[in-house]
Design an enzyme around this catalytic site. Structure first.
Site, PDB file in Angstrom:
ATOM      1  N   ASP A  25     -15.277  -1.159 -29.612  1.00 29.96           N
ATOM      2  CA  ASP A  25     -15.697  -1.989 -30.661  1.00 29.96           C
ATOM      3  C   ASP A  25     -17.069  -0.238 -30.403  1.00 29.96           C
ATOM      4  OD1 ASP A  25     -17.261  -2.280 -32.558  1.00 29.96           O
ATOM      5  OD2 ASP A  25     -16.500  -4.156 -32.245  1.00 29.96           O
ATOM      6  N   GLU A  84     -19.600  15.466 -34.194  1.00 31.76           N
ATOM      7  CA  GLU A  84     -21.023  16.320 -34.655  1.00 31.76           C
ATOM      8  C   GLU A  84     -20.608  17.633 -33.321  1.00 31.76           C
ATOM      9  OE1 GLU A  84     -24.979  15.805 -32.874  1.00 31.76           O
ATOM     10  OE2 GLU A  84     -24.118  14.139 -33.852  1.00 31.76           O
ATOM     11  N   LYS A 101     -30.551   7.784 -28.013  1.00 37.69           N
ATOM     12  CA  LYS A 101     -29.524   8.146 -29.558  1.00 37.69           C
ATOM     13  C   LYS A 101     -28.957   9.309 -28.898  1.00 37.69           C
ATOM     14  CE  LYS A 101     -27.271  10.703 -32.508  1.00 37.69           C
ATOM     15  NZ  LYS A 101     -26.944  12.665 -32.466  1.00 37.69           N
ATOM     16  N   HIS A 103     -26.717  24.025 -30.415  1.00 36.61           N
ATOM     17  CA  HIS A 103     -26.087  23.488 -31.411  1.00 36.61           C
ATOM     18  C   HIS A 103     -25.936  24.165 -32.906  1.00 36.61           C
ATOM     19  CE1 HIS A 103     -25.390  19.989 -34.344  1.00 36.61           C
ATOM     20  NE2 HIS A 103     -26.176  20.222 -35.362  1.00 36.61           N
TER      21      HIS A 103
END
Length: 441
Positions: free
Chosen positions: A290, A93, A274, A388
């Site tokens: 992991d 991203e 998030k 972004h």
């Protein structure tokens, strides 16, 4: 020759590599050598998948048909417990690495990140069913805890030899006929899943026999609440001033309002968290850990009060500075698994100067607090899309066929026009190429 060695030692290794994002990957690698983060012999391996081939992949997972890559980038400006660090991130991203680097620079103005980590405890669960008296069974197990923990240690001599081993036995009552026994094991630099799964399976029949119960599931829990990390940082108000937002207090208060929104609303809290995991996961992927287990544990931890809440807390410090803290479970590993088999993971760990599992957890936690801060700052000022989309413009430019300096030129035009269509990128690129050729087609 001796003078050259002394001169090299006097070069300060810094995570502030000015203009790094503007340079080509080749030039970035050269700067890492110049700043003594890697040696000339090591830098070439960063350019690709050197050493990671299908044979290696086939030994890691099943049904291998090829290799799949992610960009590996470096977040800069990190000062963690007083030490300059580079933070490797593997992520697809745009803006995450830039966001982490920006926030780390802001936090460095206030002294950087301070981290406290719990001991590396991983927990085995043994479910006991059809218990006749949960009170009596619990009392029996707790009375025999020293004996049972010694039996656990006998199952894991290699872990004991490394300084780990059984630390505590806990018994939880789930309902009138069900207990769960937690066997807390110090797994040192391993995440410890295989170790504690073996412990759970090895102790299940013994625990069932002692309680007259039937053993059910025998496996670790990924809610690693004995293995948390606390990361704190302080940002002076003056550091929050930007070209378009000259009032640092207003920026700080906007961040606090965004924090309060996440505390009130689970829908917002999920997106807030998030933003934390953007940083944490990218570090864990780069370092072969992991991330799915950490994600699961983090979200369970966020809901431990019965209401889903943010993993970070931002407040006003005594001098008016913005102060933040991240507190979450973060079980990491630098021993076994991909750290042993994947050469790219080994290089990432070495580049980050990771000393062990707790150090990796500290680095990932710092990245998580950084990406959260950057997101809140953007949301409370110009909005999340500005930065972004500027990075998205570079990707559109590359997809249109631009390369080298032309990527930045085309991306800048796209951002200025606020148009990000591939066809527009191709038009701009064609015009720039024609101009470079003196107007000739």
């Amino acid at each position: 020759m001796a003078d050259e060695r002394v001169k090299a030692l006097q070069v300060r290794r810094t995570s502030r590599l000015s203009g790094f994002y503007r340079q080509t990957p080749e030039r970035r690698r050269a700067r890492l050598v110049e700043a003594r983060w890697v040696t000339p012999d090591e830098v070439d391996a960063l350019a690709g998948l050197a050493g990671f081939d299908e044979a290696c992949a086939d030994a890691m997972v099943e049904n291998v048909i090829g290799l799949h890559g992610l960009p590996l980038g470096l977040a800069l400006n990190f000062l963690v417990d007083g030490v300059e660090r580079l933070v490797p991130m593997a992520v697809e991203e745009p803006s995450i690495i830039a966001a982490a680097s920006l926030a780390a620079r802001l936090c460095a103005e206030g002294g950087g990140f301070t981290v406290v980590t719990d001991p590396p405890i991983t927990t085995a669960q043994v479910q006991l069913l059809d218990v006749r008296s949960v009170a009596d069974a619990r009392a029996t197990l707790l009375s025999m805890a020293p004996v049972l923990l010694a039996e656990v240690d006998a199952l894991i001599p290699a872990m004991r030899a490394r300084g780990g081993g059984a630390r505590e036995l806990e018994v939880r009552v789930l309902d009138a006929t069900t207990l769960v026994v937690h066997l807390h094991v110090d797994t040192r630099d391993a995440m410890g899943a295989n170790c504690v799964n073996s412990v759970a399976e090895g102790m299940a029949s013994r625990l069932a026999e002692l309680t007259g119960a039937r053993a059910g599931l025998k496996i670790l829990t990924n809610l690693a609440d004995r293995r948390t990390v606390r990361v704190s940082a302080r940002v002076p108000v003056a550091a929050l001033v930007t070209e378009n937002f000259q009032d640092g207090v207003a920026v700080r208060d906007g961040i606090l309002e965004a924090q309060h929104f996440a505390e009130l609303d689970p829908y917002r809290a999920v997106t807030h968290n998030k933003g934390v995991m953007n940083g944490v996961d990218a570090v864990l992927v780069a370092c072969g850990n992991d991330w799915r287990a950490v994600e699961a544990g983090a979200h369970a931890w966020a809901a431990r009060s019965g209401v889903y809440r943010p993993l970070t807390a931002w407040r006003v410090g005594g001098d008016g500075a913005l102060e933040g803290e991240l507190w979450m479970p973060l079980a990491t590993s630098t021993a076994g698994g991909a750290a042993r088999t994947h050469p790219g993971v080994q290089r990432a760990l070495k580049l980050a100067r990771v000393s062990g599992a707790l150090d990796l957890a500290a680095l990932a936690g710092a990245a998580g607090l950084a990406t959260n801060l950057s997101a809140l700052r953007a949301l409370s000022t110009e909005g999340i899309q500005r930065g972004h989309m500027a990075l998205h413009a570079r990707r559109v430019a590359a997809e249109a066929g631009a390369s080298g300096d032309l990527i930045e030129i085309v991306a800048e035009r796209l951002s200025r026009e606020r148009v990000y269509r591939p066809e527009r990128a191709r038009e701009i690129l064609a015009a720039e190429v024609a101009q470079l050729r003196g107007g000739c087609p």
